[in-house]
Structures are given as C-alpha cells and as structure tokens.
Design a protein around this motif. Structure first.
Motif, PDB file in Angstrom:
ATOM      1  N   THR A 100     -18.521 -17.693 -21.205  1.00 41.53           N
ATOM      2  CA  THR A 100     -19.654 -17.835 -20.954  1.00 41.53           C
ATOM      3  C   THR A 100     -20.345 -17.449 -19.591  1.00 41.53           C
ATOM      4  OG1 THR A 100     -18.672 -19.262 -22.718  1.00 41.53           O
ATOM      5  CG2 THR A 100     -21.393 -19.949 -21.925  1.00 41.53           C
ATOM      6  N   VAL A 101     -21.623 -17.405 -19.359  1.00 41.51           N
ATOM      7  CA  VAL A 101     -21.686 -17.174 -18.347  1.00 41.51           C
ATOM      8  C   VAL A 101     -21.643 -18.892 -17.785  1.00 41.51           C
ATOM      9  CG1 VAL A 101     -24.640 -17.296 -17.026  1.00 41.51           C
ATOM     10  CG2 VAL A 101     -24.314 -15.888 -18.601  1.00 41.51           C
ATOM     11  N   PRO A 102     -21.517 -18.590 -16.356  1.00 44.73           N
ATOM     12  CA  PRO A 102     -21.054 -19.710 -15.591  1.00 44.73           C
ATOM     13  C   PRO A 102     -22.937 -20.427 -15.223  1.00 44.73           C
ATOM     14  CG  PRO A 102     -19.884 -18.116 -14.610  1.00 44.73           C
ATOM     15  CD  PRO A 102     -21.190 -17.009 -15.701  1.00 44.73           C
ATOM     16  N   ARG A 103     -22.350 -21.514 -15.885  1.00 40.70           N
ATOM     17  CA  ARG A 103     -23.161 -22.900 -16.175  1.00 40.70           C
ATOM     18  C   ARG A 103     -23.109 -24.192 -15.540  1.00 40.70           C
ATOM     19  NH1 ARG A 103     -20.936 -22.498 -20.094  1.00 40.70           N
ATOM     20  NH2 ARG A 103     -21.613 -24.237 -22.437  1.00 40.70           N
ATOM     21  N   PRO A 123     -25.938 -18.976 -22.587  1.00 41.85           N
ATOM     22  CA  PRO A 123     -26.123 -20.328 -23.621  1.00 41.85           C
ATOM     23  C   PRO A 123     -27.867 -20.788 -23.798  1.00 41.85           C
ATOM     24  CG  PRO A 123     -25.146 -20.991 -21.641  1.00 41.85           C
ATOM     25  CD  PRO A 123     -25.498 -19.472 -21.632  1.00 41.85           C
ATOM     26  N   ARG A 124     -28.300 -20.559 -24.958  1.00 39.85           N
ATOM     27  CA  ARG A 124     -29.270 -20.523 -25.508  1.00 39.85           C
ATOM     28  C   ARG A 124     -30.291 -21.884 -24.916  1.00 39.85           C
ATOM     29  NH1 ARG A 124     -28.707 -23.836 -32.006  1.00 39.85           N
ATOM     30  NH2 ARG A 124     -28.205 -25.946 -30.502  1.00 39.85           N
ATOM     31  N   ASP A 125     -29.657 -22.894 -24.273  1.00 36.60           N
ATOM     32  CA  ASP A 125     -30.568 -24.006 -23.832  1.00 36.60           C
ATOM     33  C   ASP A 125     -30.259 -23.675 -21.656  1.00 36.60           C
ATOM     34  OD1 ASP A 125     -30.761 -25.724 -26.023  1.00 36.60           O
ATOM     35  OD2 ASP A 125     -29.370 -26.743 -25.943  1.00 36.60           O
ATOM     36  N   LEU A 126     -29.562 -22.581 -21.643  1.00 36.62           N
ATOM     37  CA  LEU A 126     -30.515 -21.929 -20.068  1.00 36.62           C
ATOM     38  C   LEU A 126     -31.587 -22.224 -19.106  1.00 36.62           C
ATOM     39  CD1 LEU A 126     -28.588 -21.206 -17.586  1.00 36.62           C
ATOM     40  CD2 LEU A 126     -29.068 -19.139 -18.399  1.00 36.62           C
ATOM     41  N   MET A 127     -32.322 -22.691 -18.684  1.00 37.15           N
ATOM     42  CA  MET A 127     -33.646 -23.001 -17.973  1.00 37.15           C
ATOM     43  C   MET A 127     -33.111 -21.869 -16.924  1.00 37.15           C
ATOM     44  SD  MET A 127     -34.442 -25.457 -19.002  1.00 37.15           S
ATOM     45  CE  MET A 127     -36.296 -25.368 -18.667  1.00 37.15           C
ATOM     46  N   THR A 128     -34.117 -20.497 -17.333  1.00 38.51           N
ATOM     47  CA  THR A 128     -34.404 -19.188 -16.742  1.00 38.51           C
ATOM     48  C   THR A 128     -35.294 -19.034 -16.884  1.00 38.51           C
ATOM     49  OG1 THR A 128     -33.508 -16.954 -16.398  1.00 38.51           O
ATOM     50  CG2 THR A 128     -34.341 -18.087 -18.958  1.00 38.51           C
ATOM     51  N   THR A 138     -30.908 -29.527 -13.313  1.00 39.90           N
ATOM     52  CA  THR A 138     -30.502 -30.954 -12.099  1.00 39.90           C
ATOM     53  C   THR A 138     -32.146 -32.295 -12.704  1.00 39.90           C
ATOM     54  OG1 THR A 138     -31.747 -29.742 -10.810  1.00 39.90           O
ATOM     55  CG2 THR A 138     -29.472 -30.204 -10.203  1.00 39.90           C
ATOM     56  N   ALA A 139     -32.733 -30.998 -13.439  1.00 36.77           N
ATOM     57  CA  ALA A 139     -33.120 -32.112 -13.763  1.00 36.77           C
ATOM     58  C   ALA A 139     -33.682 -32.563 -15.262  1.00 36.77           C
ATOM     59  CB  ALA A 139     -34.571 -31.419 -13.926  1.00 36.77           C
ATOM     60  N   ASN A 140     -32.791 -31.994 -15.886  1.00 35.65           N
ATOM     61  CA  ASN A 140     -32.735 -32.751 -17.338  1.00 35.65           C
ATOM     62  C   ASN A 140     -31.252 -32.294 -17.974  1.00 35.65           C
ATOM     63  OD1 ASN A 140     -32.302 -32.908 -20.369  1.00 35.65           O
ATOM     64  ND2 ASN A 140     -34.145 -31.893 -20.393  1.00 35.65           N
ATOM     65  N   ALA A 141     -30.290 -32.989 -18.523  1.00 39.86           N
ATOM     66  CA  ALA A 141     -28.946 -32.732 -17.923  1.00 39.86           C
ATOM     67  C   ALA A 141     -28.230 -32.341 -19.369  1.00 39.86           C
ATOM     68  CB  ALA A 141     -27.577 -34.103 -18.160  1.00 39.86           C
ATOM     69  N   ASN A 142     -29.430 -32.455 -20.366  1.00 42.32           N
ATOM     70  CA  ASN A 142     -29.015 -31.960 -21.530  1.00 42.32           C
ATOM     71  C   ASN A 142     -29.929 -30.178 -21.586  1.00 42.32           C
ATOM     72  OD1 ASN A 142     -28.519 -34.104 -23.914  1.00 42.32           O
ATOM     73  ND2 ASN A 142     -30.974 -34.792 -23.011  1.00 42.32           N
ATOM     74  N   ARG A 143     -29.875 -29.637 -20.512  1.00 39.18           N
ATOM     75  CA  ARG A 143     -29.991 -28.429 -20.458  1.00 39.18           C
ATOM     76  C   ARG A 143     -29.305 -27.275 -19.152  1.00 39.18           C
ATOM     77  NH1 ARG A 143     -32.617 -29.044 -24.124  1.00 39.18           N
ATOM     78  NH2 ARG A 143     -34.969 -28.904 -24.465  1.00 39.18           N
ATOM     79  N   ASP A 144     -29.394 -26.429 -18.976  1.00 38.07           N
ATOM     80  CA  ASP A 144     -28.267 -26.024 -18.338  1.00 38.07           C
ATOM     81  C   ASP A 144     -28.949 -24.928 -17.337  1.00 38.07           C
ATOM     82  OD1 ASP A 144     -25.820 -26.241 -19.641  1.00 38.07           O
ATOM     83  OD2 ASP A 144     -26.031 -25.018 -20.830  1.00 38.07           O
ATOM     84  N   GLU A 145     -28.209 -24.856 -16.312  1.00 42.18           N
ATOM     85  CA  GLU A 145     -28.813 -24.122 -14.888  1.00 42.18           C
ATOM     86  C   GLU A 145     -27.309 -22.857 -14.669  1.00 42.18           C
ATOM     87  OE1 GLU A 145     -30.335 -25.988 -11.522  1.00 42.18           O
ATOM     88  OE2 GLU A 145     -28.270 -26.907 -11.299  1.00 42.18           O
ATOM     89  N   LEU A 146     -27.595 -21.973 -14.115  1.00 42.86           N
ATOM     90  CA  LEU A 146     -26.485 -20.891 -13.351  1.00 42.86           C
ATOM     91  C   LEU A 146     -25.966 -22.458 -12.243  1.00 42.86           C
ATOM     92  CD1 LEU A 146     -28.355 -17.271 -13.164  1.00 42.86           C
ATOM     93  CD2 LEU A 146     -26.742 -18.826 -15.453  1.00 42.86           C
ATOM     94  N   GLN A 147     -24.500 -21.801 -12.817  1.00 45.17           N
ATOM     95  CA  GLN A 147     -24.010 -21.660 -11.773  1.00 45.17           C
ATOM     96  C   GLN A 147     -23.171 -20.702 -10.437  1.00 45.17           C
ATOM     97  OE1 GLN A 147     -20.159 -24.649 -12.237  1.00 45.17           O
ATOM     98  NE2 GLN A 147     -18.980 -22.811 -11.324  1.00 45.17           N
ATOM     99  N   GLU A 148     -24.091 -21.355  -9.494  1.00 45.87           N
ATOM    100  CA  GLU A 148     -23.190 -20.426  -7.979  1.00 45.87           C
ATOM    101  C   GLU A 148     -22.531 -20.069  -7.433  1.00 45.87           C
ATOM    102  OE1 GLU A 148     -24.681 -16.918  -8.478  1.00 45.87           O
ATOM    103  OE2 GLU A 148     -26.818 -17.576  -9.662  1.00 45.87           O
TER     104      GLU A 148
END
Length: 422
Positions: free
Chosen positions: A317-320, A131-136, A324-334
């Motif tokens: 797609t990468v699990p995400r 995802p282009r909006d994935l926070m990393t 938590t800090a911005n619902a318009n962005r993504d983070e990995l789902q672990e």
C-alpha cells in the motif's frame, strides 16, 4: 459412350467391367470427409468464441480522448519495456448486475484502486494499493454532463466520481510521477462473475463474520468463498479486524494473492470448462483503454506475467499516515512514498516484508533502507548506472574508497507466494 479418358464404352471397352470402390477405400473417403468437416467446424467454433470474447470488451474512448487533451502535462516514460496498469474497482450501482448492491444515484467512486507495475524483464509484478481516503490534489476534470470541475484538494476516490478513469489516471500520475500506460475498470457484478467462474477462492478466518451491510455471514476457519461472499469479504470494513481501511486493503491484497495462485494453477488454465467461463466473465466485465480493448491486447498482457513466480508477485500500500487535519483521512508518509514512486518510475527492484504483528491501524508501508540522497535518485532516473560504476572504478584506481551499492529498499507488504491461509 465415352469414359472420362475418352475411351468408347468406358471400362467395358477397355476389356473388363467397372469395378466399384472397395470397402476400405470407402471408409478412407468417409474418414477424410469427416476430418475436413471437423476442421471446418473447429475453425468456425474457434472464430465464434474469439469473436464473442473480443466483442465482450468495452472500450473507454472518452477517457482516451480526455487524456490526449492533457498529454503534455503527463509524466514521461522513463523505463522502456516496463508497463504501468491502473486497476479500478468501481462501486457503481447501475445495471442489473450491480443494482442489487444499492440504489443507483447516477454516481460512482473508485472502491479500490491498484497500480500494477510490470518491469521490463517481466520477472516480477508489483501491485500498489492507493487508499480511497488519501488526501491529494485532484486536477480539473471533465464531468459526465460536459462541465468541468476545478482543481481541489480532496480525498482520492472523488476523482473517479467527478471524471471517471481519465480523472483518476491524471490524479495518480500527478501524485506519483508515474506514467499510466493502460487502465481497466471492473464493477461489483464483474468481480463476482469472475470468482464464480474459477470455482471460488480459499481464505481462512480466525473468527466468524456476521456483517449485514456487506451481506456476509461466514464461520471461522478455512473455506472457499464464491462470488457474492468474496465481494463482501474484500469490501467489508467494520466487521473484520479494527474497522480501518488499512486492514481492508491488506485483506484485499491477501485475497488477490490467493486468486492469482488459483488462476495460475492447472485447474483453471488447462481446464477449458473453467477457462472459458473465466474469459467470458472477465471480458464482459471490464472497461479498458483502446490498447487493451481486444482479446489480443489482453492476451499479450496476461502472457507477459503468467510465468512470474508467485513469490515475485508483490502487494503493498502507498506509504501513508493519518491526515493531520482529520484522523479519518490519510496523507502520504514521506520520504517513504517518494522513494517507492521513484523505484517504480525508474523500474528499479524493491523487496517486500510482512508487517510487524503489533502494527497500529494506520501503519504505513515503510522502507527499511534509508532513502537515497537527491543526486542518487536523479542518477537512478537518468539511467546513470554505468556512470556510477565508472566513477567507482576511478576512485579505486586513484586509491580512494569505493561507495557500497545502494541497498534494495524493503517495504511492508505481502506476496502471492504466502503459503499460510489467512
């Protein structure tokens, strides 16, 4: 006067007049000469075509230099024979073919990024969208002006804008632990030319689409999209579905599945009239690492996957989940993301299942099988299958119970073999 054999008077001195070649012999000579000329013309034409296609490819030497600088920090290869190729779709507006999509501000971001994993046996292929909006974390990267950025925690597609392919590759490697062997960058203009070259790709729409921003206006139903329409279809976000990037990536994956089926069909691969324009469009539209920057290099890559069954070409797609800090962005789902990366890194199989009908907008690609214990993960990466089998056999001999083999995890996604039109 002597003939070629040294006899005075030539043929007449030998006891008769010189006999001209028969009509049949003259015809054979002309046929032989014509054949030689055709072979020479074919060889010259073939060499011209090869040289033209080979010269079309742009070699990304700057990325190769930057990656060598950080080679000690990059992940090691764990699976011999497997390959990982990073496919990057650039939203650059530079150049005549791309300027129609907007004003060139001198910057570009990765509109689409796909990690393509080719296993050692080449019996399948797995394409994972990032995802282009994935926070990393994006490492310190070399900018086009020669300066360097600092390491930052930002959304993923900033990596390409800051440091091009090299920065994106290093970001993906740090995120996944997977060594990237090759990369290819395609821009808007290149994508449209390739779709036009094969005569378009078929899709089905449940409802009409009218999206001025994507330059897309389509009726409902089954239809074949040409280059400009196809670009709008895979890029549209707010006029199709719920407007999420999740649905956009799922639509891209379905489109790529249809594209693979079209290219694998005899209508393209066995039709010189379609194959040459496709090769010309593809080679003139890609920027690659030095290892792929030749027609031979690309051919070797294609040859390894051309016979893979469509139901074994997998898209996910990468699990995400929402950041938590911005619902318009993504983070990995672990631990789902880690399990996926471990399977790909160790060249282990995985299966794909379609998403549930009522999945929420940010539904992640989640495995149905439980994640393996840490010691099992390490064993898989160290190639300790034989040791595991020996331990199991030892338990059986001592009267103990044997452990069941770890099930192959299933992730949410689709395959190129999906028969229904989407």
């Amino acid at each position: 006067m002597r003939d070629s054999a040294g006899i005075p008077g030539g043929g007449e001195a030998a006891g008769g007049t010189r006999t001209p070649p028969s009509g049949r012999r003259r015809v054979l000579r002309w046929i032989g000469l014509g054949t030689v000329l055709l072979v020479l013309a074919g060889a010259a034409g073939g060499w011209w075509v090869y040289s033209k296609l080979d010269g079309n490819i742009t070699e990304d030497t700057s990325a190769a230099t930057e990656l060598r600088r950080y080679d000690r920090e990059r992940p090691a290869h764990l699976a011999g024979g497997a390959q990982n190729i990073l496919l990057i779709g650039s939203d650059s507006r530079s150049g005549k073919a791309n300027s129609r999509y907007g004003h060139d501000k001198g910057t570009q971001r990765s509109d689409t990024t796909i990690l393509l994993h080719l296993p050692a046996d080449r019996k399948s292929a797995t394409a994972v969208s990032v995802p282009r909006d994935l926070m990393t974390r994006v490492p310190a990267c070399l900018k086009p002006d020669g300066s360097r950025t600092t390491e930052q925690f930002v959304q993923f597609n900033w990596a390409f804008q800051w440091g091009g392919a090299a920065c994106t590759i290093r970001t993906v490697e740090a995120l996944t632990g997977i060594r990237i062997d090759h990369h290819m960058v395609v821009d808007f203009g290149g994508f449209t030319k390739m779709i036009d070259a094969i005569g378009g790709v078929e899709v089905c729409l449940k409802r009409p689409v009218d999206d001025p921003e994507a330059r897309l206006k389509l009726p409902a139903g089954r239809q074949t999209l040409q280059g400009e329409q196809a670009l709008g279809f895979v890029r549209a976000r707010y006029s199709l579905g719920n407007g999420s990037d999740t649905e956009r990536m799922e639509r891209q994956q379905l489109f790529l599945g249809s594209l693979v089926k079209k290219v694998q069909s005899n209508g393209v691969l066995l039709n010189p009239g379609k194959l040459y324009p496709l090769l010309d469009a593809a080679t003139s539209s890609v920027t690659t690492d030095p290892g792929l920057a030749s027609l031979r290099g690309l051919y070797e890559l294609v040859r390894g996957v051309r016979d893979v069954p469509t139901d074994q070409i997998k898209f996910l797609t990468v699990p995400r989940r929402p950041y938590t800090a911005n619902a318009n962005r993504d983070e990995l789902q672990e631990p789902d993301a880690t399990q996926l990366f471990q399977r790909l890194r160790a060249d282990k199989p995985l299966t794909i299942a379609p998403p549930e009908p009522a999945s929420p907008p940010h539904a992640a690609a989640s495995p149905t099988a439980p994640a393996p214990e840490p010691h099992e993960e390490q064993a898989a990466e160290d190639g300790a299958d034989g040791k595991d089998a020996g331990r199991a056999a030892g338990k059986a001999r001592s009267g103990g119970t044997t452990e069941a083999p770890t099930p192959v995890p299933t992730f949410t996604g689709t395959t190129a073999g999906v028969a229904d039109c989407r």
